[in-house]
Structures are given as C-alpha cells and as structure tokens.
Design a protein around this motif. Structure first.
Motif, PDB file in Angstrom:
ATOM      1  N   GLN A  34       0.654  -1.465  -0.727  1.00 21.16           N
ATOM      2  CA  GLN A  34      -0.517   0.427   0.022  1.00 21.16           C
ATOM      3  C   GLN A  34       1.090   1.159  -0.114  1.00 21.16           C
ATOM      4  OE1 GLN A  34      -3.315  -0.682  -0.351  1.00 21.16           O
ATOM      5  NE2 GLN A  34      -3.589  -1.528   1.209  1.00 21.16           N
ATOM      6  N   ALA A  35      -0.102   2.618   0.031  1.00 18.60           N
ATOM      7  CA  ALA A  35       0.812   3.749  -0.270  1.00 18.60           C
ATOM      8  C   ALA A  35       0.678   4.631   0.618  1.00 18.60           C
ATOM      9  CB  ALA A  35       1.827   3.754  -1.372  1.00 18.60           C
ATOM     10  N   ALA A  36       0.471   5.788   1.242  1.00 19.03           N
ATOM     11  CA  ALA A  36      -0.245   7.182   1.794  1.00 19.03           C
ATOM     12  C   ALA A  36       0.907   8.127   1.862  1.00 19.03           C
ATOM     13  CB  ALA A  36      -0.418   6.402   2.853  1.00 19.03           C
ATOM     14  N   ARG A  37       0.310   9.232   1.758  1.00 15.89           N
ATOM     15  CA  ARG A  37       1.279  10.245   1.894  1.00 15.89           C
ATOM     16  C   ARG A  37       1.948  10.938   3.209  1.00 15.89           C
ATOM     17  NH1 ARG A  37       1.807  12.034  -3.288  1.00 15.89           N
ATOM     18  NH2 ARG A  37       0.174  11.980  -3.980  1.00 15.89           N
ATOM     19  N   LEU A  38       2.594  10.765   3.553  1.00 20.77           N
ATOM     20  CA  LEU A  38       3.583  11.437   4.469  1.00 20.77           C
ATOM     21  C   LEU A  38       3.709  12.906   4.553  1.00 20.77           C
ATOM     22  CD1 LEU A  38       6.193   8.704   5.487  1.00 20.77           C
ATOM     23  CD2 LEU A  38       3.994   9.227   6.360  1.00 20.77           C
ATOM     24  N   ARG A  39       3.679  14.418   5.732  1.00 23.02           N
ATOM     25  CA  ARG A  39       3.735  15.328   5.305  1.00 23.02           C
ATOM     26  C   ARG A  39       3.706  15.488   7.003  1.00 23.02           C
ATOM     27  NH1 ARG A  39      -1.355  14.703   3.008  1.00 23.02           N
ATOM     28  NH2 ARG A  39      -1.468  15.625   0.795  1.00 23.02           N
ATOM     29  N   VAL A  40       4.557  16.753   7.267  1.00 21.68           N
ATOM     30  CA  VAL A  40       4.747  17.434   8.659  1.00 21.68           C
ATOM     31  C   VAL A  40       4.359  18.038   9.187  1.00 21.68           C
ATOM     32  CG1 VAL A  40       6.870  18.940   9.412  1.00 21.68           C
ATOM     33  CG2 VAL A  40       7.475  16.478   8.302  1.00 21.68           C
ATOM     34  N   ASP A  62       2.920  20.881  12.509  1.00 20.60           N
ATOM     35  CA  ASP A  62       3.108  21.446  13.397  1.00 20.60           C
ATOM     36  C   ASP A  62       4.673  20.851  14.131  1.00 20.60           C
ATOM     37  OD1 ASP A  62       1.179  23.872  13.151  1.00 20.60           O
ATOM     38  OD2 ASP A  62       0.247  22.384  13.287  1.00 20.60           O
ATOM     39  N   GLY A  63       5.419  20.338  13.346  1.00 17.00           N
ATOM     40  CA  GLY A  63       6.855  19.848  13.693  1.00 17.00           C
ATOM     41  C   GLY A  63       6.611  18.075  14.304  1.00 17.00           C
ATOM     42  N   GLU A  64       5.644  17.746  13.954  1.00 20.68           N
ATOM     43  CA  GLU A  64       4.669  16.121  13.512  1.00 20.68           C
ATOM     44  C   GLU A  64       4.582  15.281  12.065  1.00 20.68           C
ATOM     45  OE1 GLU A  64       5.470  14.525  16.658  1.00 20.68           O
ATOM     46  OE2 GLU A  64       5.224  16.876  17.043  1.00 20.68           O
ATOM     47  N   LEU A  65       5.047  14.411  12.020  1.00 20.76           N
ATOM     48  CA  LEU A  65       5.232  13.525  11.485  1.00 20.76           C
ATOM     49  C   LEU A  65       3.742  12.887  10.905  1.00 20.76           C
ATOM     50  CD1 LEU A  65       6.999  12.632   8.459  1.00 20.76           C
ATOM     51  CD2 LEU A  65       6.824  10.308   9.503  1.00 20.76           C
ATOM     52  N   THR A  66       3.427  12.960   9.696  1.00 24.69           N
ATOM     53  CA  THR A  66       1.003  12.555   9.950  1.00 24.69           C
ATOM     54  C   THR A  66       1.022  11.908   8.431  1.00 24.69           C
ATOM     55  OG1 THR A  66       0.547  14.145   8.792  1.00 24.69           O
ATOM     56  CG2 THR A  66       0.867  14.896  11.379  1.00 24.69           C
ATOM     57  N   CYS A  67      -0.096  10.604   8.945  1.00 26.01           N
ATOM     58  CA  CYS A  67       0.082   9.838   7.789  1.00 26.01           C
ATOM     59  C   CYS A  67      -1.379   9.055   8.207  1.00 26.01           C
ATOM     60  CB  CYS A  67       0.597   9.294   7.945  1.00 26.01           C
ATOM     61  SG  CYS A  67       0.311   7.766   6.624  1.00 26.01           S
ATOM     62  N   ASP A  68      -2.435   9.765   6.932  1.00 26.03           N
ATOM     63  CA  ASP A  68      -3.553   9.829   6.959  1.00 26.03           C
ATOM     64  C   ASP A  68      -3.917   8.722   5.637  1.00 26.03           C
ATOM     65  OD1 ASP A  68      -6.768   9.169   6.745  1.00 26.03           O
ATOM     66  OD2 ASP A  68      -6.988  11.411   5.834  1.00 26.03           O
ATOM     67  N   ARG A  69      -3.920   7.840   5.935  1.00 26.10           N
ATOM     68  CA  ARG A  69      -4.215   6.327   5.226  1.00 26.10           C
ATOM     69  C   ARG A  69      -5.099   5.841   4.490  1.00 26.10           C
ATOM     70  NH1 ARG A  69      -3.297   0.785   9.381  1.00 26.10           N
ATOM     71  NH2 ARG A  69      -3.429  -0.310   7.067  1.00 26.10           N
ATOM     72  N   ASP A  70      -6.162   6.736   5.169  1.00 25.01           N
ATOM     73  CA  ASP A  70      -7.268   6.506   4.145  1.00 25.01           C
ATOM     74  C   ASP A  70      -7.968   7.795   3.158  1.00 25.01           C
ATOM     75  OD1 ASP A  70      -8.083   4.599   5.518  1.00 25.01           O
ATOM     76  OD2 ASP A  70      -9.069   5.570   6.735  1.00 25.01           O
ATOM     77  N   GLU A  71      -6.568   8.675   2.976  1.00 23.42           N
ATOM     78  CA  GLU A  71      -6.343   9.919   2.079  1.00 23.42           C
ATOM     79  C   GLU A  71      -6.539   9.279   0.603  1.00 23.42           C
ATOM     80  OE1 GLU A  71      -3.269  13.778   0.480  1.00 23.42           O
ATOM     81  OE2 GLU A  71      -3.316  12.645   2.439  1.00 23.42           O
ATOM     82  N   PRO A  72      -7.176   9.849  -0.221  1.00 22.96           N
ATOM     83  CA  PRO A  72      -7.135   9.267  -1.752  1.00 22.96           C
ATOM     84  C   PRO A  72      -6.033   9.819  -2.138  1.00 22.96           C
ATOM     85  CG  PRO A  72      -9.370  10.288  -0.911  1.00 22.96           C
ATOM     86  CD  PRO A  72      -8.283  10.527   0.086  1.00 22.96           C
TER      87      PRO A  72
END
Length: 301
Positions: free
Chosen positions: A272-278, A280-290
């Motif tokens: 699977q693949a998902a987008r990562l973003r930083v 407010d200084g935190e690494l975030t990942c929403d695996r349900d993001e289209p």
C-alpha cells in the motif's frame, strides 16, 4: 488514479518489505521486495517465509500502475536454495548498491539460523555482483537502511536480533567498508528501520508490529520518539491491520510511504501507499486519504 491495493505479487501473493529505486536506463520506478511464498503448502511451520526471492515490479507512470517483471537472479554465493529478505538499494549515480538480508537454506523455524547482510553492486539493477558480507555487530542482522550523511559518506541502520531486536548503525565513506557505531534506537524491540529527511528534520520509522514508531533527530545521532503511524486500520481494500516494514520516498515538501499489510490476518500480503507530511513539527499520515495521479515523479527524482 492509483490502484488499491497498490500492488500484489501475481506469483505467490506475498509482496513484503518494499523498496523503491529509479531505474535510470528504463526511466521507470522499480519496486523491489521480498517475495514471500504465501501460496506454499501449509507444513505447520514458517518455511513459507523463507526460500524467498526478491521480486521486481516497474512503473512508468509515477507509481499509479505496476507491472510484475520477475525476480532478481545471480545472488547465490553457494549451492542450494536460500532466503533473501528486505532489499535496500542506493544509487551513487554510476552504480547501484544493494544491501540484502540473507539466510542459508529454507528454515522451518524462526530461531537458530544466522542472518547476514550482503552487499552487491550492479550497473543496471539486473546483473548483480557479490561484493562482501558485512561484518556487523552480530551474526543475526537484517533490514538494512542506508542514507547519505550531510557531511559526506553514508550511514547504515539495521536490526540486530542478537541485541534484543534493536536498531544499530554503521558508517562508510565508500559504500563498501563499514565501521559499526553501536546501538542507535533501543526503546523497543522492532525491525525495518527507514531514515529520510522531510520538513528540515531527519525522521526514522521502525516497525513495532503494532504500527510504525516515528522518531525524529536533528543530527542523525540522537533519536526522539514521536508516536505511531499506520497503527489504526485503514478503510481501503486490503488496508486493514497494521502497516508493516516500510520505505519512504520524499517528493518535495511531502513524501510517500510504501508499506505492506496482511489482509484479514492471513498469509497473503499487499503493498500500500500513503502520503506523509510534517505538520506543526509532527510527522502525519492519513492512510485513508485518496491518492490521485502519479505518486512519484514520472521523469525521475
């Protein structure tokens, strides 16, 4: 639109431990992975996770679709059927360097079998030459990750099962000779370290088998834990359960994480693949993001 799941191995349906590398000659992304033998007969042991080849799939549209190409050949250094896990591939601009976990034979049990990381080189990602078996901290090491150091040279992070399944590190000035530095992350038992730089900081993710532990560093020496990602099930097809052993490709101010799941908790696995973003200084990942359009640069990094 990118397919979901991103990729399934058409031979054994056991694609795991994905790594991404740009093939300069083909001008395509290659997905190289552990091809677990999920379709092998159930013998009541774990022989199906051994005897594995490294599978290859390619994409000419930035990772939107993938074509199975076969398995990497020419890695054996002795007679017999052996086990190849968790490839890491680095391109120095002229030569591809691969660091892969190797186990002799096809064991039926997890413990009692040495694991080593071998170094191979290739001009084209197809023809590989054995260079060395790395002398690291124990004879039970797997899951190589290699990243360039800001001051020159490279650092290797890996799982040392001889030290409580912690991450250790080693440095090299030439990608051939490695000097062990010592333990790097000891907060938990884990595997599959992956290091990348995003949003002006260095990040590491490790697989704790309950999601990916996130750690952050300003100097690649001291790592601060910052929670988990991929620890909650996703809603996309085959994206239930935890996200396991991942690779990250940075694309500007964002990144894409490639991971695998065991749908329904069974043997078979999907990438699977998902987008990562930083944020407010935190690494975030929403695996349900289209995910729409190319995931990666179509013309290369």
């Amino acid at each position: 639109m990118s397919s979901r799941p991103l990729y399934r191995d058409p031979m054994h349906d056991g694609a795991t431990d994905p790594t991404l590398i740009w093939n300069r000659a083909e001008r395509a992304w290659w997905l190289v992975y552990t091809s677990r033998r999920a379709s092998a007969p159930d013998l009541g042991d774990v022989s199906w996770v051994h005897g594995t080849d490294l599978g290859v799939a390619s994409s000419v549209d930035g990772g939107a679709t993938w074509l199975y190409r076969g398995t990497i050949e020419g890695l054996d250094t002795e007679w017999g059927r052996h086990t190849y896990w968790a490839p890491e591939i680095v391109d120095d601009g002229e030569t591809y360097h691969m660091y892969v976990s190797v186990i002799r034979g096809v064991p039926g049990a997890w413990p009692g079998h040495e694991r080593h990381i071998r170094h191979y080189t290739s001009p084209d990602l197809v023809r590989w030459t054995y260079r060395s078996t790395l002398g690291l901290s124990s004879p039970y090491v797997i899951d190589a990750c290699v990243a360039a150091l800001p001051g020159g040279g490279h650092r290797l992070w890996y799982k040392d099962e001889g030290d409580g399944s912690h991450t250790w590190a080693a440095d090299s000035s030439d990608l051939h000779h490695w000097q062990v530095r010592g333990p790097a992350v000891t907060i938990s038992a884990h595997e599959g370290p992956n290091v990348f730089t995003l949003g002006g900081r260095h990040w590491m993710i490790v697989d704790e088998w309950r999601g990916q532990r996130v750690l952050v560093s300003d100097d690649l020496d001291v790592w601060e834990p910052r929670g988990l990602i991929l620890d909650e099930p996703g809603t996309r097809p085959d994206d239930d359960g935890f996200g396991h052993h991942a690779d990250v490709v940075v694309t500007g101010e964002e990144a894409v994480i490639f991971y695998f799941t065991h749908p329904g908790g069974g043997r078979r696995s999907s990438v699977q693949a998902a987008r990562l973003r930083v944020r407010d200084g935190e690494l975030t990942c929403d695996r349900d993001e289209p995910l729409t359009g190319p995931l990666l640069p179509v013309e290369g990094p």
